[in-house]
Design an enzyme around this catalytic site. Structure first.
Site, short mmCIF file in Angstrom:
data_model
loop_
_atom_site.label_atom_id
_atom_site.label_comp_id
_atom_site.label_asym_id
_atom_site.label_seq_id
_atom_site.Cartn_x
_atom_site.Cartn_y
_atom_site.Cartn_z
N ARG A 1 7.89 1.09 -3.75
CA ARG A 1 8.07 2.50 -4.12
C ARG A 1 8.91 3.22 -3.07
NH1 ARG A 1 2.88 6.39 -4.75
NH2 ARG A 1 3.01 6.27 -2.48
N LYS B 1 -2.89 5.80 -9.38
CA LYS B 1 -3.52 7.06 -9.83
C LYS B 1 -2.49 7.99 -10.48
CE LYS B 1 -4.82 8.13 -5.64
NZ LYS B 1 -4.23 7.00 -4.92
N ARG C 1 -2.48 4.81 6.26
CA ARG C 1 -3.07 5.47 5.08
C ARG C 1 -4.18 4.61 4.48
NH1 ARG C 1 2.25 5.79 2.12
NH2 ARG C 1 1.14 6.59 0.29
N ARG D 1 -10.85 13.73 -0.93
CA ARG D 1 -10.57 12.56 -0.08
C ARG D 1 -11.60 12.40 1.02
NH1 ARG D 1 -4.73 12.02 -1.30
NH2 ARG D 1 -3.79 10.41 -0.09
N ARG E 1 10.16 7.81 -0.73
CA ARG E 1 9.05 8.60 -0.16
C ARG E 1 8.90 8.23 1.30
NH1 ARG E 1 3.13 9.32 -2.95
NH2 ARG E 1 2.32 9.40 -0.83
N1 LIG Z 1 -0.59 -1.59 -12.90
C1 LIG Z 1 0.47 -1.61 -12.08
N2 LIG Z 1 1.11 -2.77 -11.82
C2 LIG Z 1 2.17 -2.80 -11.00
N3 LIG Z 1 2.69 -1.73 -10.37
C3 LIG Z 1 2.09 -0.56 -10.57
C4 LIG Z 1 0.95 -0.43 -11.43
N4 LIG Z 1 0.56 0.87 -11.43
C5 LIG Z 1 1.41 1.53 -10.60
N5 LIG Z 1 2.34 0.66 -10.10
C6 LIG Z 1 3.43 0.99 -9.16
O1 LIG Z 1 2.83 1.09 -7.87
C7 LIG Z 1 3.38 2.18 -7.15
C8 LIG Z 1 2.25 3.14 -6.79
O2 LIG Z 1 1.75 3.74 -7.99
P1 LIG Z 1 1.32 5.25 -8.00
O3 LIG Z 1 2.39 6.09 -7.37
O4 LIG Z 1 0.90 5.60 -9.39
O5 LIG Z 1 0.05 5.15 -7.03
P2 LIG Z 1 -0.89 6.27 -6.43
O6 LIG Z 1 -2.27 5.75 -6.49
O7 LIG Z 1 -0.62 7.58 -7.10
O8 LIG Z 1 -0.36 6.29 -4.93
P3 LIG Z 1 -0.40 7.46 -3.81
O9 LIG Z 1 -1.83 7.86 -3.66
O10 LIG Z 1 0.14 6.78 -2.59
O11 LIG Z 1 0.49 8.56 -4.30
C9 LIG Z 1 4.45 2.81 -8.04
O12 LIG Z 1 5.71 2.32 -7.65
C10 LIG Z 1 4.07 2.34 -9.45
O13 LIG Z 1 5.19 2.21 -10.29
N1 LIG Z 2 -6.96 15.74 -0.63
C1 LIG Z 2 -6.19 15.60 0.46
N2 LIG Z 2 -6.70 15.83 1.69
C2 LIG Z 2 -5.95 15.70 2.79
N3 LIG Z 2 -4.67 15.32 2.77
C3 LIG Z 2 -4.11 15.09 1.57
C4 LIG Z 2 -4.83 15.22 0.36
N4 LIG Z 2 -4.01 14.93 -0.68
C5 LIG Z 2 -2.83 14.60 -0.14
N5 LIG Z 2 -2.88 14.69 1.21
C6 LIG Z 2 -1.79 14.43 2.16
O1 LIG Z 2 -0.62 14.07 1.43
C7 LIG Z 2 -0.27 12.70 1.67
C8 LIG Z 2 0.21 12.04 0.40
O2 LIG Z 2 -0.84 12.06 -0.56
P1 LIG Z 2 -0.82 11.12 -1.86
O3 LIG Z 2 -2.09 11.43 -2.59
O4 LIG Z 2 -0.78 9.70 -1.37
O5 LIG Z 2 0.40 11.48 -2.64
C9 LIG Z 2 -1.52 12.07 2.29
O6 LIG Z 2 -1.25 10.95 3.12
C10 LIG Z 2 -2.07 13.26 3.09
O7 LIG Z 2 -1.34 13.46 4.27
#
Ligand SMILES: Nc1ncnc2c1ncn2[C@@H]1O[C@H](COP(=O)(O)OP(=O)(O)OP(=O)(O)O)[C@@H](O)[C@H]1O
Ligand SMILES: Nc1ncnc2c1ncn2[C@@H]1O[C@H](COP(=O)(O)O)[C@@H](O)[C@H]1O
Length: 192
Positions: free
Chosen positions: A128, A14, A145, A89, A134
């Site tokens: 990651r 995302k 999660r 969420r 992180r």
């Molecule tokens: N299409 C893909 N193929 C392989 N790796 C990917 C792809 N898209 C993202 N990644 C890698 O996967 C990991 C997670 O991606 P990203 O941080 O964008 O996910 P996210 O959905 O925002 O996660 P979160 O909700 O945990 O923050 C990152 O290290 C990213 O570089």
């Molecule tokens: N929308 C949300 N509701 C509750 N908690 C949240 C929300 N967005 C983020 N969080 C908290 O942050 C961590 C990391 O979020 P990522 O979207 O994966 O970066 C998540 O585990 C919640 O604790």
């Protein structure tokens, strides 16, 4: 006007895709996770309240998150559209978002669901964690999660499916990055 929700489990891509498309469309990428991590790093009262939930991989209480989104969506740069990442969420958050948008005559244009299998997600998040440090990207917290996603967040798909025909679109997130971007763009603007 483009108002998009990027939906999907942790690690689905995302944030990666929101960054690319927010630049392309000239609209802000609003990630509640990024906002919370910045608050934790700065030691603000929001960060102090959120930290233990984030460390455990639990959702932060709705009242904190809804306040963040309400303030952020009122900023000038969010008046021309946005990409939400990590919000809503749960059903309460989704209902509050609908109320906020309705109050200003706005609506979400598309909910994009990035689909990736759990074993792929785990591998992505572990790498990651190593690459970016992180602290919630460790195996126990990743598994929690993912469980929270399946129990609490995934049911939102039913909520959005019932809202409006064609609001929800599904995209295969387990493809090379540029293919995911292409499919997202196609789902956002099918006639473009
Ligand atoms: N299409 C893909 N193929 C392989 N790796 C990917 C792809 N898209 C993202 N990644 C890698 O996967 C990991 C997670 O991606 P990203 O941080 O964008 O996910 P996210 O959905 O925002 O996660 P979160 O909700 O945990 O923050 C990152 O290290 C990213 O570089
Ligand atoms: N929308 C949300 N509701 C509750 N908690 C949240 C929300 N967005 C983020 N969080 C908290 O942050 C961590 C990391 O979020 P990522 O979207 O994966 O970066 C998540 O585990 C919640 O604790």
């Amino acid at each position: 006007m483009t108002r998009l929700i990027f939906f999907g489990p942790p690690g689905a891509g995302k944030g990666t895709q929101a960054k690319i498309l927010s630049e392309e469309y000239g609209i802000p990428h609003i990630s509640t996770g990024d906002i919370l991590r910045a608050a934790v790093a700065q030691g603000t009262s929001l960060g102090q309240a959120a930290k233990s939930f984030m460390d455990r991989g639990e959702l932060v209480p709705d009242e904190l998150i809804i306040g963040i989104i309400k303030d952020r969506l009122a900023e000038p740069d969010a008046q021309q559209g946005w990409i939400l990442d990590g919000f809503p969420r749960n059903v309460t958050q989704a209902e509050k978002l609908n109320d906020m948008l309705a109050a200003t005559g706005q609506a979400c244009d598309r909910v994009l669901n990035l689909v990736v299998a759990d074993d792929v997600l785990k591998a992505r998040l572990l790498s990651r964690g190593t690459a970016e440090g992180r602290s919630d990207d460790n195996l126990a917290t990743i598994e929690h999660r993912l469980a929270i996603f399946h129990q609490t967040t995934e049911p939102l798909l039913k909520f959005y499916r019932a809202q409006q025909v064609n609001l929800l679109a599904e995209v295969d997130g387990d493809q090379p990055l540029s293919d995911v971007t292409r499919d997202l763009k196609q789902a956002i603007a099918p006639t473009a």
